[in-house]
Design an enzyme around this catalytic site. Structure first.
Site, mmCIF file in Angstrom:
data_model
loop_
_atom_site.group_PDB
_atom_site.id
_atom_site.type_symbol
_atom_site.label_atom_id
_atom_site.label_comp_id
_atom_site.label_asym_id
_atom_site.label_seq_id
_atom_site.Cartn_x
_atom_site.Cartn_y
_atom_site.Cartn_z
ATOM 1 N N HIS A 37 26.413 14.824 14.854
ATOM 2 C CA HIS A 37 27.558 15.210 14.022
ATOM 3 C C HIS A 37 27.195 15.138 12.537
ATOM 4 C CE1 HIS A 37 30.584 15.824 17.149
ATOM 5 N NE2 HIS A 37 29.956 14.861 17.799
ATOM 6 N N ASP A 39 25.130 17.828 11.393
ATOM 7 C CA ASP A 39 24.690 19.174 10.993
ATOM 8 C C ASP A 39 25.752 19.949 10.209
ATOM 9 O OD1 ASP A 39 26.225 19.676 13.296
ATOM 10 O OD2 ASP A 39 24.791 21.104 14.149
ATOM 11 N N SER A 70 25.106 36.772 36.678
ATOM 12 C CA SER A 70 24.545 35.416 36.633
ATOM 13 C C SER A 70 24.435 34.847 38.043
ATOM 14 C CB SER A 70 25.431 34.503 35.780
ATOM 15 O OG SER A 70 25.066 33.160 36.021
ATOM 16 N N GLY A 130 26.321 19.373 27.304
ATOM 17 C CA GLY A 130 25.813 18.916 26.016
ATOM 18 C C GLY A 130 24.328 19.153 25.834
ATOM 19 N N SER A 134 25.110 27.156 25.982
ATOM 20 C CA SER A 134 25.599 28.348 25.277
ATOM 21 C C SER A 134 24.623 28.785 24.194
ATOM 22 C CB SER A 134 27.001 28.117 24.708
ATOM 23 O OG SER A 134 27.034 26.980 23.899
ATOM 24 N N ASP A 178 21.922 23.387 17.353
ATOM 25 C CA ASP A 178 21.519 23.781 18.708
ATOM 26 C C ASP A 178 20.683 25.059 18.697
ATOM 27 O OD1 ASP A 178 23.204 21.700 19.198
ATOM 28 O OD2 ASP A 178 24.828 22.927 19.994
HETATM 29 C C1 GLA Z 1 27.295 20.217 19.292
HETATM 30 C C2 GLA Z 1 27.245 21.270 18.186
HETATM 31 C C3 GLA Z 1 26.157 20.938 17.164
HETATM 32 C C4 GLA Z 1 26.287 19.497 16.666
HETATM 33 C C5 GLA Z 1 26.463 18.514 17.834
HETATM 34 C C6 GLA Z 1 26.780 17.130 17.369
HETATM 35 O O1 GLA Z 1 26.116 20.237 20.032
HETATM 36 O O2 GLA Z 1 27.007 22.549 18.735
HETATM 37 O O3 GLA Z 1 26.204 21.858 16.108
HETATM 38 O O4 GLA Z 1 27.339 19.381 15.752
HETATM 39 O O5 GLA Z 1 27.486 18.934 18.727
HETATM 40 O O6 GLA Z 1 25.701 16.587 16.692
#
Ligand code: GLA
Length: 391
Positions: A37, A39, A70, A130, A134, A178
């Site tokens: 959290h 970025d 898919s 997580g 995507s 990401d």
């Molecule tokens: C998700 C978001 C990222 C980042 C993380 C937390 O993966 O896509 O941009 O903010 O949460 O670090």
């Protein structure tokens, strides 16, 4: 690898009823080692790409239609789109929207996409866990388009467009981590990225006798996007209050003493804690990269632990499932540290553990988790791999 290619090809021929001129691609998922959290707060992150990801087979068409299928969502069947009006539908959250969104973003940027294609994908990356399924799909699409249409586009710009898809079409106000981690990944290296400038260093990861184990809560994703957007807003509000006195563009610009000196400007106690996490986590990330480069894995583990505590208490994005995984992993011998990774609210955690004790740890965590949560977690041992590629 050949096995997955065969499966893709067989599915392609069964679904589309013809033999194509096949090209195959792969895009990895990612795991964030530390810097959570940060970025969208202009701070640093330290993610790497992993061996789990999404495979694709594609065959070009003469017309402008695109068909998607898919293997992970066979019930959905074949989805049809037209390059001419690929932006003309309301984006929901189906997997195909990430593909369409990326093509739309490329067209909006002026890239020429003048023919359609037929596509089959198959992923071994758990969806919504997580590990950035995507972003993997966005980068995969961008990379396929770059290759098959010969687009003059860099991988870092593919990442920027991927983020735009999330922010503008899907409605998740996520940062750049990401997509950037995936698009720019290098084998055996993690990416130390300054999200305010997009300057980065690829840092070799020498783990010695240790490995990172991903622990998946297998929790159903609920409200994660709206809570994510809420955290982002809280940080923006805190920044606004600090800016009444400080000349800063983001929380990532603040050192810890600076933050402590001016934290009183943030009137709301909750928002103050959110900002505190963003500032401390950013500094922790910088330190973590230094200690890793100095082969001090034990210190890296301690920083992972501190990161999780901050995400638990100040940022409040962990929850009982992630806390149970992390707490029970830490109870095991030869675990140097553990923390949640990604957005939180479910999803995955990672533990840094001595290789020969990894299975013992998994068994212990599985038992504890089952007892407390009522269903089983999953585990994956991380191999740090390269970015999107033709295979
Ligand atoms: C998700 C978001 C990222 C980042 C993380 C937390 O993966 O896509 O941009 O903010 O949460 O670090």
């Amino acid at each position: 690898m050949t096995e997955i290619k065969t499966q893709l090809q067989e599915t392609f021929e069964r679904v589309y009823c013809y033999e194509g001129n096949y090209r195959y691609f792969f895009s990895p998922g990612r795991v964030n080692l530390i810097g959570e959290h940060t970025d969208y707060n202009g701070g640093h992150v330290f993610p790497c790409a992993i061996q789990l990801g999404i495979y694709a087979v594609i065959s070009m068409r003469e017309d402008k239609f695109i068909r998607y299928y898919s293997m992970n969502e066979e019930d959905t069947g074949v989805i049809y789109r037209d390059v001419e009006n690929i932006g003309d539908f309301s984006y929901g959250r189906t997997w195909s929207d990430y593909v369409s969104g990326m093509i739309y973003a490329l067209i909006n940027e002026g890239y020429e996409i003048n023919r359609g294609f037929d596509l089959v994908i198959c992923g071994n990356l758990p969806v919504g866990a997580g590990l950035s399924s995507s972003a993997a799909l966005e980068v995969l699409t961008g990379y396929i388009c770059k290759t098959v249409y010969n687009l003059d586009i860099t991988n870092d710009f593919i990442a920027v467009l991927g983020q735009r898809v999330e922010n503008d079409y899907i409605g998740v106000k996520s940062g750049i981590m990401d997509q950037f981690a995936i698009a720019m990944a290098e084998e055996h290296k993690a990416l130390y990225l300054d999200t305010s400038t997009l300057e980065y260093k690829s840092v070799p990861i020498n783990m010695g006798d240790y490995i990172f184990v991903i622990m998946n809560t297998n929790k159903k994703r609920e409200l994660a996007d709206s809570k994510y957007n809420e955290r982002r807003r809280e940080c923006e509000d805190a920044l606004e209050e600090l800016r009444a006195v400080l000349d800063i563009q983001s929380l990532g610009e603040l050192s810890i003493p600076q933050f402590e000196e001016y934290a009183y400007l943030i009137t709301d106690e909750v928002k103050r804690r959110r900002a505190k996490h963003a500032v401390y986590e950013n500094q922790r990330t910088n330190l973590a990269v230094q200690v890793l480069l100095a082969d001090k894995l034990d210190l890296f583990g301690q920083l992972m632990n501190a990161s999780h505590e901050s995400l638990r208490k100040d940022y409040e994005v962990t929850g009982v499932e992630l806390d149970t995984l992390v707490d029970s992993a830490r109870e095991c011998d030869h675990v140097l540290g553990a923390r949640m990774t990604g957005a939180g609210f479910g999803g995955c955690a990672i533990a840094l553990v001595k290789y020969e004790y990894a299975l013992i740890m998994q068994e212990y965590v599985r038992e504890k988790y089952l007892e407390k949560i009522g269903y089983e977690p999953s585990f994956y041992e991380v191999e740090i791999c390269g970015g999107p590629r033709e295979i």
